[in-house]
Design a protein around this motif. Structure first.
Motif, PDB file in Angstrom:
ATOM      1  N   CYS A 109     -10.140 -37.820 -36.834  1.00 20.08           N
ATOM      2  CA  CYS A 109      -9.891 -39.727 -37.833  1.00 20.08           C
ATOM      3  C   CYS A 109      -8.480 -39.628 -37.376  1.00 20.08           C
ATOM      4  O   CYS A 109      -7.392 -38.639 -37.751  1.00 20.08           O
ATOM      5  CB  CYS A 109     -10.398 -40.098 -39.045  1.00 20.08           C
ATOM      6  SG  CYS A 109      -9.394 -39.423 -40.319  1.00 20.08           S
ATOM      7  N   GLU A 164      -4.804 -46.127 -36.754  1.00 22.19           N
ATOM      8  CA  GLU A 164      -5.394 -46.732 -36.383  1.00 22.19           C
ATOM      9  C   GLU A 164      -4.323 -47.490 -35.587  1.00 22.19           C
ATOM     10  O   GLU A 164      -3.434 -48.072 -35.274  1.00 22.19           O
ATOM     11  CB  GLU A 164      -6.143 -47.666 -37.153  1.00 22.19           C
ATOM     12  CG  GLU A 164      -7.615 -47.506 -37.365  1.00 22.19           C
ATOM     13  CD  GLU A 164      -8.207 -48.469 -38.865  1.00 22.19           C
ATOM     14  OE1 GLU A 164      -7.845 -48.882 -38.679  1.00 22.19           O
ATOM     15  OE2 GLU A 164      -8.185 -47.415 -39.942  1.00 22.19           O
ATOM     16  N   HIS A 165      -4.655 -48.340 -34.494  1.00 23.01           N
ATOM     17  CA  HIS A 165      -4.359 -49.084 -33.831  1.00 23.01           C
ATOM     18  C   HIS A 165      -2.881 -48.374 -32.716  1.00 23.01           C
ATOM     19  O   HIS A 165      -1.733 -49.158 -31.667  1.00 23.01           O
ATOM     20  CB  HIS A 165      -3.126 -50.079 -34.761  1.00 23.01           C
ATOM     21  CG  HIS A 165      -4.363 -51.107 -35.362  1.00 23.01           C
ATOM     22  ND1 HIS A 165      -5.635 -51.390 -35.108  1.00 23.01           N
ATOM     23  CD2 HIS A 165      -4.093 -51.784 -36.254  1.00 23.01           C
ATOM     24  CE1 HIS A 165      -5.872 -51.658 -35.450  1.00 23.01           C
ATOM     25  NE2 HIS A 165      -5.703 -52.265 -36.704  1.00 23.01           N
ATOM     26  N   GLN A 210      -2.069 -54.320 -33.068  1.00 24.76           N
ATOM     27  CA  GLN A 210      -3.015 -54.172 -32.073  1.00 24.76           C
ATOM     28  C   GLN A 210      -3.058 -54.167 -31.130  1.00 24.76           C
ATOM     29  O   GLN A 210      -2.430 -54.344 -30.193  1.00 24.76           O
ATOM     30  CB  GLN A 210      -4.654 -55.595 -32.682  1.00 24.76           C
ATOM     31  CG  GLN A 210      -5.490 -55.818 -33.933  1.00 24.76           C
ATOM     32  CD  GLN A 210      -6.106 -57.158 -33.655  1.00 24.76           C
ATOM     33  OE1 GLN A 210      -5.270 -58.136 -33.633  1.00 24.76           O
ATOM     34  NE2 GLN A 210      -7.672 -56.523 -34.747  1.00 24.76           N
ATOM     35  N   GLN A 234      -7.556 -44.867 -27.819  1.00 18.62           N
ATOM     36  CA  GLN A 234      -6.509 -45.247 -29.032  1.00 18.62           C
ATOM     37  C   GLN A 234      -5.973 -43.424 -29.506  1.00 18.62           C
ATOM     38  O   GLN A 234      -6.685 -42.343 -28.442  1.00 18.62           O
ATOM     39  CB  GLN A 234      -7.433 -45.349 -30.011  1.00 18.62           C
ATOM     40  CG  GLN A 234      -7.511 -46.883 -29.238  1.00 18.62           C
ATOM     41  CD  GLN A 234      -7.989 -47.878 -30.947  1.00 18.62           C
ATOM     42  OE1 GLN A 234      -7.644 -48.208 -31.927  1.00 18.62           O
ATOM     43  NE2 GLN A 234      -9.372 -48.045 -30.427  1.00 18.62           N
ATOM     44  N   GLY A 263     -13.381 -47.561 -34.225  1.00 19.18           N
ATOM     45  CA  GLY A 263     -12.020 -47.200 -33.591  1.00 19.18           C
ATOM     46  C   GLY A 263     -11.824 -48.233 -32.689  1.00 19.18           C
ATOM     47  O   GLY A 263     -11.072 -48.841 -32.930  1.00 19.18           O
ATOM     48  N   GLY A 270     -11.263 -52.010 -33.759  1.00 21.99           N
ATOM     49  CA  GLY A 270      -9.820 -52.664 -34.040  1.00 21.99           C
ATOM     50  C   GLY A 270      -8.589 -53.363 -32.546  1.00 21.99           C
ATOM     51  O   GLY A 270      -7.495 -53.112 -32.872  1.00 21.99           O
ATOM     52  N   THR A 304     -13.450 -41.329 -35.191  1.00 19.40           N
ATOM     53  CA  THR A 304     -13.290 -42.622 -35.653  1.00 19.40           C
ATOM     54  C   THR A 304     -11.536 -42.863 -36.106  1.00 19.40           C
ATOM     55  O   THR A 304     -10.808 -42.092 -36.140  1.00 19.40           O
ATOM     56  CB  THR A 304     -13.991 -42.979 -37.001  1.00 19.40           C
ATOM     57  OG1 THR A 304     -14.276 -44.172 -37.315  1.00 19.40           O
ATOM     58  CG2 THR A 304     -14.032 -42.123 -38.810  1.00 19.40           C
ATOM     59  N   GLY A 305     -11.691 -43.972 -36.559  1.00 22.60           N
ATOM     60  CA  GLY A 305     -10.212 -44.641 -37.021  1.00 22.60           C
ATOM     61  C   GLY A 305     -10.117 -44.047 -38.275  1.00 22.60           C
ATOM     62  O   GLY A 305     -11.116 -43.802 -39.164  1.00 22.60           O
TER      63      GLY A 305
END
Length: 476
Positions: A75, A78-79, A131, A155, A177, A180, A229-230
């Motif tokens: 993980c 994010e973004h 984002q 990402q 993920g 987002g 994943t995020g």
């Protein structure tokens, strides 16, 4: 018994936990900071060479940490947008974090598609500066040559998984993920390539979206790499939250994240509709103000820290002798009042004491988060218990006030690396094909009990003041 690893590549560091596949018990762990230079203001940089993530990963995994590991889950922050060329090389450093430089780009995108409602219907969220879709627009406007060379979008966790697998032709991500990015819809489970083109100026290749239990691949040594994943989705999976659970995160700003059986399309854009790491959905409502309201109050009162402020607040009584603080110190997202300021009402001679203001700060912060919680309740989201996360969750005043104001059971978990644990749990799923039923986190549980009516009265006092100061802020 098998052994798996979960890797969390945060904005600042890499943390790895090695877990037992049967119980989830953490057997060993590693840590290393990213070798990053500070941003121009001394804060986090807005551009990062992804190689820094690999370097800290290697350092964190040193000393034989991964010996005997059969599968790895990844993980990451994010973004973080990694733009790649046709050969798979980065065309520029990754665009990370919530840099304000993309705010204009986000606003441009909102207008270009026809407004907030159009975006909410398209992908379940309204573009924000953080984002990837907004970062693409910024890239096209400010670095057009780099934008033209960009042919593949990843990402952070996608890129790390790809590197661990030796950069295969197949590029993958997961639905958590992808949700987002601003160009994948949790409601339809599909990309919107037209939105990539709207932002970047041309089409780009996008990773294949894997299901929750699918593996991204296997290394030549036989090591299974799960979808990844995020960080938000991994932490929820690590906590073991289920439908009926809500996670309230107490940072400078706040977030309220629920587990729900379907994507929620919110025309106002108040709800961001994310996917989780299990096949469910994570509707999220953000507030601009949480712990910053406590810190501001502590400075105003001249107390040295939040622990002292908490002790002071508990010398007051529910309702703070009529003092009500609307904590909109940085404007507010929920309700949408971007230009508002904070409001303090109910000043009378008997209420003008430090303990009452301290109490009003805690009640104001939690009532603001209660407003966000009610947005989800109003859309049919079940709320059986609330998990409180963040250092402020340990403050006695938060633990005393939150159950009565939220009107439900409140769970304060023992600090742990839940994102990394969630990544390890995902790795176990990919390895065994069975959703692992690991023991839940060590936690303290607080019930509203007999104080529930008192909490309802405090909430009503807050709502009355909010409606007087900002009538129709929560318009139907």
């Amino acid at each position: 018994m098998g052994i798996v690893a979960g890797l969390d590549s945060s904005p600042d560091f890499t943390r790895i936990v090695v877990c037992d596949t049967d119980t989830g018990a953490v057997l060993r762990q590693g840590y290393a900071p990213h070798p990053l230079e500070g941003g121009p203001d001394g804060g986090r940089p807005a551009d990062v060479d992804p190689q820094a993530w690999l370097l800290s990963l290697g350092e964190a995994a040193g000393g034989g940490l991964l010996e005997g590991v059969q599968a790895i889950g990844v993980c990451a922050q994010e973004h973080a947008l990694v733009p790649l060329d046709a050969q798979g090389a980065t065309v520029r450093p990754a665009l990370v974090g919530n840099s304000p430089r993309a705010q204009v780009a986000a606003a441009d995108l909102v207008d270009a598609l026809g407004g907030r409602q159009a975006w909410a219907q398209a992908v379940g969220c309204v573009p924000q500066a953080a984002q990837p879709v907004a970062k693409l627009r910024w890239l096209a406007k400010h670095e057009p040559e780099a934008a033209l060379r960009t042919t593949l979008l990843m990402q952070a966790h996608d890129w790390l998984v790809w590197q661990l697998l030796g950069r295969p032709a197949r590029r993958t991500t997961d639905r958590g993920g992808a949700s987002g990015t601003g160009y994948w819809s949790a409601a339809t489970g599909a990309y919107r390539p037209d939105l990539v083109e709207l932002a970047l100026g041309h089409q780009a290749m996008l990773p294949e979206v894997l299901g929750p239990a699918e593996a991204a691949g296997t290394t030549p040594e036989g090591l299974v790499i799960s979808a990844g994943t995020g960080a938000t989705m991994a932490a929820a999976f690590g906590l073991g939250v289920m439908q009926g659970d809500v996670v309230v995160s107490l940072g400078a700003s706040g977030s309220v994240t629920a587990v729900h059986h379907e994507a929620l399309v919110d025309p106002s854009g108040t709800i961001t509709s994310l996917a989780d790491a299990t096949g469910m959905h994570l509707p999220v409502v953000h507030t601009a103000n949480a712990v910053r309201a406590l810190r501001g109050t502590a400075e105003m009162l001249g107390v040295p820290d939040l622990e002292t402020l908490s002790d002071l607040a508990l010398k007051s009584t529910p309702g703070a002798h009529g003092l009500v603080l609307l904590p909109y110190l940085e404007g507010e997202k929920t309700p949408s009042l971007p230009h508002a300021a904070g409001t303090l009402t109910g000043l009378r001679r008997e209420s003008m004491k430090p303990e009452h203001l301290a109490r009003a700060a805690f009640e104001g912060m939690l009532c603001g988060l209660g407003d966000a919680l009610d947005v989800l309740r109003g859309r049919g989201v079940e709320v059986r218990r609330v998990f409180l996360l963040g250092p402020a969750a340990d403050l006695p005043a938060v633990r005393a006030v939150a159950p009565m104001l939220f009107g439900t059971q409140v769970v304060v978990v023992q600090p742990a690396d839940y994102a990394a644990i969630g990544a390890a749990r995902q790795a176990t799923w990919a390895l065994t094909g069975q959703l692992p039923q690991w023991q839940g986190p060590v936690a303290q549980v607080f019930e509203p009990g007999e104080e529930l009516p008192v909490g309802q009265a405090v909430r009503q006092q807050y709502v009355t003041v909010r409606e007087q100061a900002h009538p129709g802020a929560f318009a139907p």
